[in-house]
Design an enzyme around this catalytic site. Sequence first.
Site, mmCIF file in Angstrom:
data_model
loop_
_atom_site.group_PDB
_atom_site.id
_atom_site.type_symbol
_atom_site.label_atom_id
_atom_site.label_comp_id
_atom_site.label_asym_id
_atom_site.label_seq_id
_atom_site.Cartn_x
_atom_site.Cartn_y
_atom_site.Cartn_z
ATOM 1 N N HIS A 138 7.041 17.622 109.626
ATOM 2 C CA HIS A 138 8.455 17.281 109.406
ATOM 3 C C HIS A 138 8.611 16.309 108.237
ATOM 4 C CE1 HIS A 138 10.001 18.518 113.663
ATOM 5 N NE2 HIS A 138 10.071 19.507 112.797
ATOM 6 N N LYS A 182 4.688 28.903 125.157
ATOM 7 C CA LYS A 182 5.770 27.916 125.036
ATOM 8 C C LYS A 182 6.558 27.820 126.333
ATOM 9 C CE LYS A 182 9.544 26.125 122.343
ATOM 10 N NZ LYS A 182 10.226 26.056 121.058
ATOM 11 N N LYS A 225 15.822 23.686 122.976
ATOM 12 C CA LYS A 225 16.113 22.596 122.033
ATOM 13 C C LYS A 225 17.020 23.160 120.949
ATOM 14 C CE LYS A 225 12.056 19.605 122.157
ATOM 15 N NZ LYS A 225 10.988 19.031 121.309
ATOM 16 N N ARG A 233 5.312 18.569 127.187
ATOM 17 C CA ARG A 233 6.007 19.379 126.180
ATOM 18 C C ARG A 233 5.729 18.855 124.776
ATOM 19 N NH1 ARG A 233 12.102 22.091 125.848
ATOM 20 N NH2 ARG A 233 11.720 22.881 123.751
ATOM 21 N N ASN A 289 4.458 19.783 119.688
ATOM 22 C CA ASN A 289 4.667 19.173 118.371
ATOM 23 C C ASN A 289 3.394 19.120 117.538
ATOM 24 O OD1 ASN A 289 7.379 18.623 118.930
ATOM 25 N ND2 ASN A 289 6.790 16.806 120.086
ATOM 26 N N ARG A 327 32.484 20.824 125.422
ATOM 27 C CA ARG A 327 31.400 20.195 126.200
ATOM 28 C C ARG A 327 30.390 21.193 126.732
ATOM 29 N NH1 ARG A 327 35.175 16.729 128.602
ATOM 30 N NH2 ARG A 327 35.272 14.790 127.422
ATOM 31 N N HIS A 350 9.803 25.647 106.956
ATOM 32 C CA HIS A 350 9.316 24.997 108.175
ATOM 33 C C HIS A 350 7.892 25.434 108.549
ATOM 34 C CE1 HIS A 350 9.417 23.006 112.028
ATOM 35 N NE2 HIS A 350 9.022 24.140 112.589
ATOM 36 N N HIS A 362 3.531 18.949 113.863
ATOM 37 C CA HIS A 362 4.928 18.769 113.449
ATOM 38 C C HIS A 362 5.274 17.373 112.967
ATOM 39 C CE1 HIS A 362 5.456 22.765 114.956
ATOM 40 N NE2 HIS A 362 6.744 22.761 114.686
ATOM 41 N N GLU A 372 10.869 17.216 127.848
ATOM 42 C CA GLU A 372 9.844 16.526 127.078
ATOM 43 C C GLU A 372 9.576 15.115 127.564
ATOM 44 O OE1 GLU A 372 9.747 17.695 122.967
ATOM 45 O OE2 GLU A 372 8.848 15.789 122.390
ATOM 46 N N GLU A 413 3.522 29.037 113.166
ATOM 47 C CA GLU A 413 3.784 28.631 114.562
ATOM 48 C C GLU A 413 2.899 29.410 115.535
ATOM 49 O OE1 GLU A 413 5.701 26.088 115.287
ATOM 50 O OE2 GLU A 413 7.477 26.035 113.996
HETATM 51 N N1 LIG Z 1 14.608 24.756 118.508
HETATM 52 C C1 LIG Z 1 13.300 24.854 118.439
HETATM 53 O O1 LIG Z 1 12.603 24.685 119.437
HETATM 54 C C2 LIG Z 1 12.654 25.179 117.134
HETATM 55 C C3 LIG Z 1 11.297 25.486 117.077
HETATM 56 C C4 LIG Z 1 10.740 25.851 115.854
HETATM 57 C C5 LIG Z 1 11.536 25.873 114.727
HETATM 58 N N2 LIG Z 1 12.850 25.550 114.810
HETATM 59 C C6 LIG Z 1 13.712 25.601 113.630
HETATM 60 O O2 LIG Z 1 13.770 26.931 113.166
HETATM 61 C C7 LIG Z 1 14.078 26.912 111.767
HETATM 62 C C8 LIG Z 1 13.214 27.915 111.047
HETATM 63 O O3 LIG Z 1 13.463 29.191 111.567
HETATM 64 P P1 LIG Z 1 13.286 30.497 110.674
HETATM 65 O O4 LIG Z 1 11.993 30.435 109.982
HETATM 66 O O5 LIG Z 1 13.581 31.644 111.546
HETATM 67 O O6 LIG Z 1 14.382 30.265 109.529
HETATM 68 P P2 LIG Z 1 15.746 31.000 109.138
HETATM 69 O O7 LIG Z 1 16.617 31.162 110.305
HETATM 70 O O8 LIG Z 1 16.277 30.273 107.972
HETATM 71 O O9 LIG Z 1 15.255 32.448 108.684
HETATM 72 C C9 LIG Z 1 14.442 32.581 107.543
HETATM 73 C C10 LIG Z 1 15.056 33.528 106.508
HETATM 74 O O10 LIG Z 1 14.978 34.865 106.984
HETATM 75 C C11 LIG Z 1 16.257 35.498 106.888
HETATM 76 N N3 LIG Z 1 16.255 36.493 107.970
HETATM 77 C C12 LIG Z 1 16.437 36.298 109.292
HETATM 78 N N4 LIG Z 1 16.206 37.432 109.976
HETATM 79 C C13 LIG Z 1 15.889 38.378 109.068
HETATM 80 C C14 LIG Z 1 15.519 39.735 109.155
HETATM 81 N N5 LIG Z 1 15.386 40.365 110.332
HETATM 82 N N6 LIG Z 1 15.260 40.401 107.998
HETATM 83 C C15 LIG Z 1 15.344 39.760 106.802
HETATM 84 N N7 LIG Z 1 15.653 38.474 106.662
HETATM 85 C C16 LIG Z 1 15.919 37.787 107.783
HETATM 86 C C17 LIG Z 1 17.242 34.375 106.982
HETATM 87 O O11 LIG Z 1 18.468 34.712 106.351
HETATM 88 C C18 LIG Z 1 16.516 33.271 106.221
HETATM 89 O O12 LIG Z 1 16.726 33.427 104.848
HETATM 90 C C19 LIG Z 1 13.878 25.490 111.308
HETATM 91 O O13 LIG Z 1 15.134 24.907 111.089
HETATM 92 C C20 LIG Z 1 13.185 24.817 112.478
HETATM 93 O O14 LIG Z 1 13.495 23.445 112.574
HETATM 94 C C21 LIG Z 1 13.417 25.220 115.989
HETATM 95 ZN ZN LIG Z 2 8.092 24.352 114.439
#
Ligand SMILES: NC(=O)c1ccc[n+]([C@@H]2O[C@H](COP(=O)([O-])OP(=O)(O)OC[C@H]3O[C@@H](n4cnc5c(N)ncnc54)[C@H](O)[C@@H]3O)[C@@H](O)[C@H]2O)c1
Ligand SMILES: [Zn+2]
Length: 368
Positions: A251, A226, A142, A240, A244, A120, A264, A247, A236, A184
């Site tokens: 999405h 942010k 989030k 907040r 989006n 939990r 993304h 997005h 949100e 972003e």
């Molecule tokens: N929670 C939130 O508020 C929020 C906001 C925006 C995006 N997101 C989510 O984030 C995700 C996208 O994040 P992302 O773009 O970081 O994707 P990711 O975590 O998949 O990373 C992208 C790629 O880079 C590689 N990688 C990571 N760090 C590295 C480094 N230092 N050197 C080399 N390679 C590296 C990973 O293995 C992966 O292949 C999506 O799922 C999206 O929905 C969440």
């Molecule tokens: Zn995003």
Amino acid sequence: VSAAESPELAQPVFVNGGLRPALARALRGLRPAPSRVFLVVDPAAARLALAPAQGAVRDAGLSLTVLRAPRGEGRKSLTSAGALARALVRSGADRRSLVLAVGGGVTSDLAGFSAAVTLRGLRWAVCPTTLLAMADAALGGKTAVNLPEGKNLAGAFHFPSFVIADAALLRSLPAREWSCGLGEVVKSAMLDGESALRRLERAPPAALRRPSPALLAAARAAAELKMRVVRADPFEGGERALLNLGHTFGHALETAAGPRRLAHGEAVALGLRCALSLAARTGLAAPDYERRIGALLDRCGLPARYPGRLPGAARLEALLARDKKARSRRLDLVLPVAPGRNVIAQGADPADVAAEIHRALGAAPARR
Ligand SMILES: NC(=O)c1ccc[n+]([C@@H]2O[C@H](COP(=O)([O-])OP(=O)(O)OC[C@H]3O[C@@H](n4cnc5c(N)ncnc54)[C@H](O)[C@@H]3O)[C@@H](O)[C@H]2O)c1
Ligand SMILES: [Zn+2]
């Protein structure tokens, strides 16, 4: 939610080299001290980040278990979250444990979500290792995994105890991931205002693709924007939702294309183009603003076209209607007016939004 009721929101710490001492300091500052640190690390990030992260846990005098995070958006699933929860329990997690996510947004969303549901709720913290995660995904509490029905449809608000971003870890980031992060960052500058936008436009694109002072300033500005928004509205209830921007369109496109074809940040860039197209067409934004952001997204190496054939309007409409923020199949759309000025248009019809996607990204030749 008033600021007084809001959860403890740690200000992210940005460094450029020196993850180990910064992380050790943050770990030592946790009260109560963690019984154990469960380091959930992205395999690609491990090359640069694992040794300093392990060293920091050692420096803080804490016991450590290292767990490998599965890689890729396709693994940001309930199955992976379940596997991680089971691994945590099997390796002895208790209510005083800390889950430390070291990786991109997939790792932080997945590890944060598993932390939220295991026993939990375990405390968690993040060391983001992608530009996208430093500027956005690691911040704001989030956490989520995807369902086959759509992006981030199972999740929880669970605020990390701290966020430490070391820009030096971006040295190994592949080119496509830089572009995604910049998607972003551009979104954030559109929310922030003229000076943030101008700073991006003035920076040579090459400087934004390495751990340069310009990049660090842009990522930090995005993170601060942010955090300002999240602090004012953590769960949100209103404002907040501005985060989006791009997005709702993005999405739907991301789910339709699948993560390999449209990452993304790329989907967000397409979403920003759609939002600007709608805003300009309806007279909300000046056509110049649409062109200006289009040019900036181009410079960041972000797509202007859907990869392959755009899904039919009915398919897009169905995906849009499943958006988390949809109410009775009506959408709240964030629409840009001018830098720093954005409005939430309530009750948009998914059919109209799908039509707009076709108008903005459809058959017509690229407007460059
Ligand atoms: N929670 C939130 O508020 C929020 C906001 C925006 C995006 N997101 C989510 O984030 C995700 C996208 O994040 P992302 O773009 O970081 O994707 P990711 O975590 O998949 O990373 C992208 C790629 O880079 C590689 N990688 C990571 N760090 C590295 C480094 N230092 N050197 C080399 N390679 C590296 C990973 O293995 C992966 O292949 C999506 O799922 C999206 O929905 C969440
Ligand atoms: Zn995003």
